[in-house]
Design an enzyme around this catalytic site. Structure first.
Site: not given
Ligand SMILES: *Cc1c(COP(=O)(O)O)cnc(C)c1O
Length: 408
Positions: A50, A225, A52, A196, A222, A231
């Protein structure tokens, strides 16, 4: 006690997943293959801790090693993205977005985001998502002519609606995004700008896609990807939002950070800073572009006519096939993709007229243009002539390719 001795059911499922990944061509654009170093960090003792709070100001004792890995993650991320402030604690991309919106918006505020059916993400304002429930969403799409972002139209909507926040970035958009252009629009209408970059972060990191950081108030991503880490999520922001973002992540929207995952993020960022990674990211794009050429040559239509990044969107309408059917067909020969809406799709979201395919995983397995030619021919053959004979020949070719390129 080993997992096998302790829990055979889970052990078997994990073994089966290892086999599945080995024997399939994974072409889901949002997936990748982590290194064994990243997976080692994920399986470490830090999962028990933990922590926090933030490095140097925790609400728990015994956080000295948690502090080291979190500081390493932040320091390396800053070398990659050159942002004023970085928070590596979001558990996912969705968490990064929730925390960012709630850092700068009040419930009910007006937000502009890209429509899901045109390539945006659920968290950019889908009615069933928190974003669509808590904020007044003004969607924007892509041009009906070329399926690309129409900045003049986005500007008109923004000036008419005067949103408090504009979100740019997408999950299924094969073209470059002009963050500078978005920043001009945001400035003109007095909105904050959030990019994003969940999908393209790795390409941005390698300098192969324009960088949003200089033009945006907040950038979310993220880490699993194209970036090829565990993750998880991350937020980059200008100094003036640093305190609000940190408070919004913790205690606003999360409790204890996933320290094993943050350790794995640090490892991933270390990898991203290498020349090997830059070559990898460049190959991801070359592979996607070669694949696009092969598919186009065979008469398959691509949304926007090609790609600038790691993904393609196939428009299946002229083949008289739905995305759902194509996904199942490709799955049957060992190629894993996902059905995806195309802009202004006549089919329902569960059926769709498209599939989205990406090259990050195959590139991580070491495949190059030559293999993309084979993969492109397999895909087009199967989609155009889904006969018994084509399918069994395609399965053998997939098996040959996966055999030649083991998982890393
Ligand atoms: C994949 C994705 C997310 C979300 O990611 P998670 O880890 O699955 O919650 C947010 N924004 C965009 C543009 C994405 O492609």
């Amino acid at each position: 006690m080993s997992l096998k001795d302790k829990d055979l059911a889970v052990f078997r499922a994990l073994e089966a997943e290892q086999k599945r990944q080995t024997e399939h061509l994974e072409m889901i654009a949002s997936e990748n293959l982590t290194s064994s170093a990243v997976r080692e960090a994920l399986g470490s003792r830090l999962t028990d801790k933990y922590a926090e709070g933030y490095p140097g100001r925790r609400y728990y004792g015994g956080c000295e090693n948690a502090d080291i890995v979190e500081e390493l993650a932040i320091e390396r991320a800053r070398k990659i993205f050159k942002s004023d402030h970085i928070n590596v604690q979001p558990h996912s991309g969705t968490q990064a977005n929730i925390s960012s919106y709630l850092a700068v918006l009040d419930i009910g505020d007006k937000v502009m985001g890209m429509d899901l059916s045109c390539g945006g993400h659920l968290t950019h304002g889908h009615p069933l998502n928190f974003s669509g429930k808590y904020f007044e969403i003004i969607p924007y799409g892509v041009s009906k002519e070329d399926s690309c972002l129409d900045y003049e139209n986005i500007r008109e909507i923004a000036l008419r609606e005067r949103p408090k926040l504009i979100i740019c970035g997408a999950s299924a958009y094969p073209r470059e995004i002009d963050f500078y252009r978005f920043s001009e629009i945001a400035e003109e209408c007095g909105a904050l700008l959030l990019a994003d970059i969940a999908h393209i972060a790795g390409l941005v990191a390698a300098g192969l896609h324009p960088d949003p950081v200089p033009f945006c108030d907040i950038v979310t991503t993220t880490t699993h990807k194209t970036l090829r880490g565990p993750r998880g999520g991350m937020i980059l922001c200008r100094q003036e939002y640093a305190a609000a973002i940190d408070r919004s992540v913790f205690p606003g929207n999360q409790g204890g950070p996933l320290m094993h995952s943050i350790a794995a993020k640090a490892v991933c960022f270390g990898e991203v800073l290498t020349e090997d990674y830059r070559k990898y990211a460049s190959q991801v794009i070359k592979n996607a572009q070669r694949l696009a050429e092969v598919l186009l040559d065979s008469g398959i239509e691509l949304v926007s006519g090609g790609t600038d990044n790691h993904l393609l969107l196939l428009d299946l309408r002229s083949l008289k096939m739905t995305g759902k059917e194509a996904e199942a067909l490709l799955q049957s020969i060992g190629i894993v993709v996902n059905k995806n809406t195309i802009p202004y799709d006549p089919e329902k979201p569960f059926v769709t007229s498209g599939i989205r395919i990406g090259t990050p995983v195959l590139t991580s397995r070491g495949m190059k243009e030559k293999e993309m030619e084979e993969v492109g021919e397999i895909i087009s053959g199967v989609l155009k002539k889904p006969l018994e004979k084509t399918l069994s020949a395609a399965s053998s070719k997939v098996a040959e390719l996966t055999g030649q390129f083991p998982l890393r």
